[in-house]
Design a protein around this motif. Structure first.
Motif, short mmCIF file in Angstrom:
data_model
loop_
_atom_site.label_atom_id
_atom_site.label_comp_id
_atom_site.label_asym_id
_atom_site.label_seq_id
_atom_site.Cartn_x
_atom_site.Cartn_y
_atom_site.Cartn_z
N GLU A 28 0.83 -1.21 0.00
CA GLU A 28 0.00 0.00 0.00
C GLU A 28 0.86 1.26 0.00
OE1 GLU A 28 -4.23 0.47 2.04
OE2 GLU A 28 -2.81 -0.46 3.40
N THR A 29 0.33 2.33 -0.61
CA THR A 29 0.95 3.65 -0.51
C THR A 29 0.00 4.54 0.29
OG1 THR A 29 2.08 3.40 -2.63
CG2 THR A 29 1.79 5.65 -1.81
N VAL A 30 0.50 5.03 1.42
CA VAL A 30 -0.33 5.82 2.32
C VAL A 30 0.31 7.19 2.51
CG1 VAL A 30 -1.25 5.97 4.67
CG2 VAL A 30 -1.16 3.76 3.50
N VAL A 31 -0.48 8.23 2.31
CA VAL A 31 0.01 9.60 2.52
C VAL A 31 -0.52 10.12 3.85
CG1 VAL A 31 -0.32 11.99 1.73
CG2 VAL A 31 0.48 10.25 0.13
N LEU A 32 0.37 10.73 4.60
CA LEU A 32 0.05 11.25 5.92
C LEU A 32 0.15 12.77 5.88
CD1 LEU A 32 -0.39 10.44 8.91
CD2 LEU A 32 2.07 10.09 9.08
N ILE A 33 -0.97 13.45 6.23
CA ILE A 33 -0.95 14.91 6.22
C ILE A 33 -1.45 15.43 7.57
CG2 ILE A 33 -1.34 15.04 3.71
CD1 ILE A 33 -4.25 15.79 4.31
N GLY A 34 -1.27 16.72 7.76
CA GLY A 34 -1.74 17.33 9.00
C GLY A 34 -0.91 18.56 9.31
N PRO A 35 -1.43 19.42 10.19
CA PRO A 35 -0.72 20.66 10.51
C PRO A 35 0.63 20.41 11.19
CG PRO A 35 -2.74 20.46 11.82
CD PRO A 35 -2.72 19.31 10.88
N SER A 36 1.46 21.44 11.20
CA SER A 36 2.76 21.36 11.86
C SER A 36 2.57 21.01 13.33
CB SER A 36 3.44 22.71 11.71
OG SER A 36 4.71 22.66 12.31
N GLY A 37 3.37 20.05 13.80
CA GLY A 37 3.29 19.67 15.21
C GLY A 37 2.23 18.63 15.51
N SER A 38 1.58 18.10 14.47
CA SER A 38 0.49 17.15 14.71
C SER A 38 1.00 15.74 15.02
CB SER A 38 -0.45 17.11 13.50
OG SER A 38 0.24 16.82 12.32
N GLY A 39 2.28 15.48 14.72
CA GLY A 39 2.84 14.17 15.07
C GLY A 39 3.17 13.29 13.87
N LYS A 40 3.19 13.87 12.68
CA LYS A 40 3.45 13.09 11.46
C LYS A 40 4.85 12.47 11.48
CE LYS A 40 2.92 16.71 8.82
NZ LYS A 40 2.73 17.74 9.87
N SER A 41 5.85 13.32 11.75
CA SER A 41 7.23 12.80 11.79
C SER A 41 7.38 11.78 12.91
CB SER A 41 8.23 13.93 12.00
OG SER A 41 8.21 14.81 10.91
N THR A 42 6.80 12.10 14.05
CA THR A 42 6.89 11.18 15.18
C THR A 42 6.31 9.83 14.79
OG1 THR A 42 6.67 13.02 16.72
CG2 THR A 42 6.20 10.83 17.59
N LEU A 43 5.15 9.84 14.14
CA LEU A 43 4.51 8.57 13.78
C LEU A 43 5.40 7.77 12.83
CD1 LEU A 43 0.82 7.84 13.16
CD2 LEU A 43 2.50 6.92 11.59
N ILE A 44 5.90 8.39 11.77
CA ILE A 44 6.66 7.55 10.84
C ILE A 44 8.01 7.13 11.43
CG2 ILE A 44 5.49 8.41 8.76
CD1 ILE A 44 8.04 9.49 7.81
N ARG A 45 8.55 7.94 12.32
CA ARG A 45 9.82 7.55 12.94
C ARG A 45 9.67 6.38 13.91
NH1 ARG A 45 13.94 11.54 12.70
NH2 ARG A 45 14.56 11.19 14.86
N THR A 46 8.44 6.16 14.39
CA THR A 46 8.25 4.99 15.26
C THR A 46 8.34 3.69 14.45
OG1 THR A 46 5.82 4.93 15.04
CG2 THR A 46 6.72 6.23 16.86
N VAL A 47 8.04 3.78 13.14
CA VAL A 47 7.94 2.56 12.33
C VAL A 47 9.30 1.88 12.13
CG1 VAL A 47 7.21 1.62 10.08
CG2 VAL A 47 5.82 3.35 11.21
N ASN A 48 10.38 2.66 12.16
CA ASN A 48 11.70 2.00 12.09
C ASN A 48 12.47 2.15 13.41
OD1 ASN A 48 12.56 4.60 11.99
ND2 ASN A 48 13.90 4.33 10.22
N GLY A 49 11.74 2.44 14.46
CA GLY A 49 12.36 2.44 15.78
C GLY A 49 13.20 3.66 16.08
N LEU A 50 13.14 4.71 15.24
CA LEU A 50 13.88 5.93 15.54
C LEU A 50 13.29 6.62 16.77
CD1 LEU A 50 14.67 7.67 12.13
CD2 LEU A 50 16.29 6.81 13.79
#
Ligand code: ATP
Ligand code: MG
Length: 242
Positions: A28-50
């Motif tokens: 699947e290709t999933v696009v994640l959007i949302g305002p600054s500070g909403s947690g987008k980077s945090t969410l994707i960084r959890t997926v590889n354990g960063l």
């Protein structure tokens, strides 16, 4: 292949990801959007354990990242990440940048490693740049190299955190085209934080809208763009960025 089950993430006392429930199937290709500070980077960084998570279950390739015993290096072999600021090794040639991880982590045979690296360079349209150093390339070219470098590991999943937002406008399409090719031609799972709605409309299977650390909307791309998000904040956000 990626499954969030009531995942909670804290930075100290700050609750950055709240009750995240999300399932992304292989390919699947999933696009994640949302305002600054909403947690987008945090969410994707959890997926590889960063970023570690504190509660819930986060299953990636069958392993639970919320479990301390999980071998993060094993997960990272299968989960590549492309950042806003390329992060290439400045003192290594383009070819070396691409060959390094497969050589060290996968012990790939040197001739085969080089052959595959050159194929990837060709695929991102930069075969003639192999012997240059990152600083000799444009931002858009460096980002395509960063993508090729991730692909060299033959990951099952690729994460992109605003891969075009540091680029001059005329370079954005070259990078998006490479990403579109990957989304269409490979069976790779892609999770992409981007505000490029043309890309989302064209290749995303789903669009997820986050605000305040929560997922407020999770729609098929068709519903998101041609119907209407049911969440009011998602509708407002969409109105602003399209
Ligand atoms: P942007 O669109 O600006 O990149 P984002 O949606 O990617 O934003 P995150 O970077 O995930 O947002 O940040 C989510 C929240 O977590 C923000 O309030 C941010 O201040 C906070 N945060 C992020 N990283 C840390 C950290 N290392 N320590 C403490 N708080 C953090
Ligand atoms: Mg971010």
């Amino acid at each position: 292949m990626i499954e969030f089950d009531d995942v909670q993430k804290y930075y100290g006392d700050f609750h950055a990801l709240k009750d995240i429930n999300l399932k992304i199937e292989a390919g699947e290709t999933v696009v994640l959007i949302g305002p600054s500070g909403s947690g987008k980077s945090t969410l994707i960084r959890t997926v590889n354990g960063l970023e570690p998570v504190q509660d819930g279950r986060l299953i990636v390739n069958g392993q639970d990242l919320a479990n301390r015993k999980t071998d993060i290096n094993r997960i990272r072999k299968n989960v590549g990440m492309v950042f806003q600021h390329f992060n290439l090794y400045a003192n290594k040639t383009i070819l070396e940048n691409i060959m390094l991880a497969p050589r060290i982590v996968l012990k790939r045979d040197e001739a085969e490693n080089k052959k595959f690296a050159m194929e990837l360079l060709d695929r991102v349209g930069l075969a003639d740049q192999a012997e240059k150093y990152p600083a000799q390339l444009s931002g858009g070219q460096q980002q395509r190299i960063a993508i090729a470098r991730s692909l060299a590991m033959k990951p099952k999943c690729l994460l992109f955190d605003e891969p075009t937002s540091a680029l001059d406008p005329e370079m954005i399409d070259d990078v998006l085209n490479v990403m579109k090719d990957i989304a269409r031609d490979s069976n790779m799972t892609m999770l992409v934080v981007t505000h490029e709605m043309g890309f989302a409309r064209e290749v995303a299977d789903r669009v997820i809208f986050m605000a305040d650390g929560q997922i407020l909307e999770d729609d098929s791309s068709d519903t998101f763009f041609n119907g209407e998000p049911s969440n009011e904040r998602a509708r407002q956000f969409l109105g602003k960025i399209i």
